[in-house]
Design a protein around this motif. Structure first.
Motif, mmCIF file in Angstrom:
data_model
loop_
_atom_site.group_PDB
_atom_site.id
_atom_site.type_symbol
_atom_site.label_atom_id
_atom_site.label_comp_id
_atom_site.label_asym_id
_atom_site.label_seq_id
_atom_site.Cartn_x
_atom_site.Cartn_y
_atom_site.Cartn_z
ATOM 1 N N LEU A 236 -0.847 9.779 -6.114
ATOM 2 C CA LEU A 236 -2.112 10.449 -5.773
ATOM 3 C C LEU A 236 -2.432 11.583 -6.744
ATOM 4 N N TRP B 52 0.802 -1.229 0.000
ATOM 5 C CA TRP B 52 0.000 0.000 0.000
ATOM 6 C C TRP B 52 0.831 1.273 0.000
ATOM 7 N N THR B 53 2.093 1.205 0.350
ATOM 8 C CA THR B 53 2.902 2.427 0.431
ATOM 9 C C THR B 53 3.040 3.109 -0.928
ATOM 10 N N TYR C 209 0.802 3.395 -3.121
ATOM 11 C CA TYR C 209 -0.445 4.076 -3.439
ATOM 12 C C TYR C 209 -0.671 5.333 -2.601
ATOM 13 N N THR C 210 0.211 5.602 -1.661
ATOM 14 C CA THR C 210 0.089 6.819 -0.861
ATOM 15 C C THR C 210 1.146 7.848 -1.244
#
Length: 175
Positions: A84, A75-76, A78-79
């Motif tokens: 973003l 998930w990192t 996607y942040t």
């Protein structure tokens, strides 16, 4: 096929991107078909929202298969700010605003006349690939460009004649 119908053997070598592109073209055709049936009372935002929800539902099985094959992603990534900002761009411009403006254009000139201009989509994609991806321009690109522009001119001319004929008929009725 590079503009040559004798290169049909290239269809044996379709890759995943080719399949997604053909699926995209098919979904665009379905969208445009439903756009003709859209009641005028349904607003553009509502129509785009319903279309997006239906599209997401159709893609859920693809997501499920991908998650089964590869597992949950890290998930990192996607942040990250770059991801973003790219996601925001994709949501606003090609996903929401372009459909909203397309629908507004179809409402203004009608589905039949508007569909003529959908042939500019691959032309602009090719132009942008030459400009930004430095794809080499070949003669079949130029032939395709000429055919697309000629087709649009031909259809627009026929459409203008039809409008002029209707206007003349209206004038005769009023006299």
């Amino acid at each position: 096929m590079q503009g040559d119908l004798l290169h049909l053997d290239t269809l044996k070598n379709l890759n995943r991107g080719d399949i997604w592109t053909m699926g995209s073209a098919a979904s665009w055709a379905v969208y445009c078909a439903f756009l003709r049936m859209k009641p005028k009372s349904v607003g553009g935002n509502a129509f785009v929202a319903v279309s997006a929800v239906l599209g997401a539902l159709v893609l859920l099985p693809v997501l499920a298969i991908s998650l089964i094959k590869t597992g949950l992603p890290e998930w990192t990534a996607y942040t990250a700010p770059g991801f973003l900002s790219g996601l925001i761009y994709l949501v606003v411009f090609p996903s929401w605003l372009s459909y909203l403006l397309w629908n507004k254009g179809i409402a203004a000139i009608g589905a039949t006349r508007g569909e003529i201009y959908s042939h500019l989509i691959p032309l602009s994609g090719g132009l942008f690939s030459v400009m930004f991806l430095h794809v080499t321009l070949h003669s079949y690109h130029l032939v395709s460009t000429v055919l697309i522009l000629f087709g649009i001119a031909l259809c627009s001319r026929a459409s203008q004649r039809k409008v002029a004929k209707i206007e003349r008929a209206d004038e005769k009725v009023q006299i």
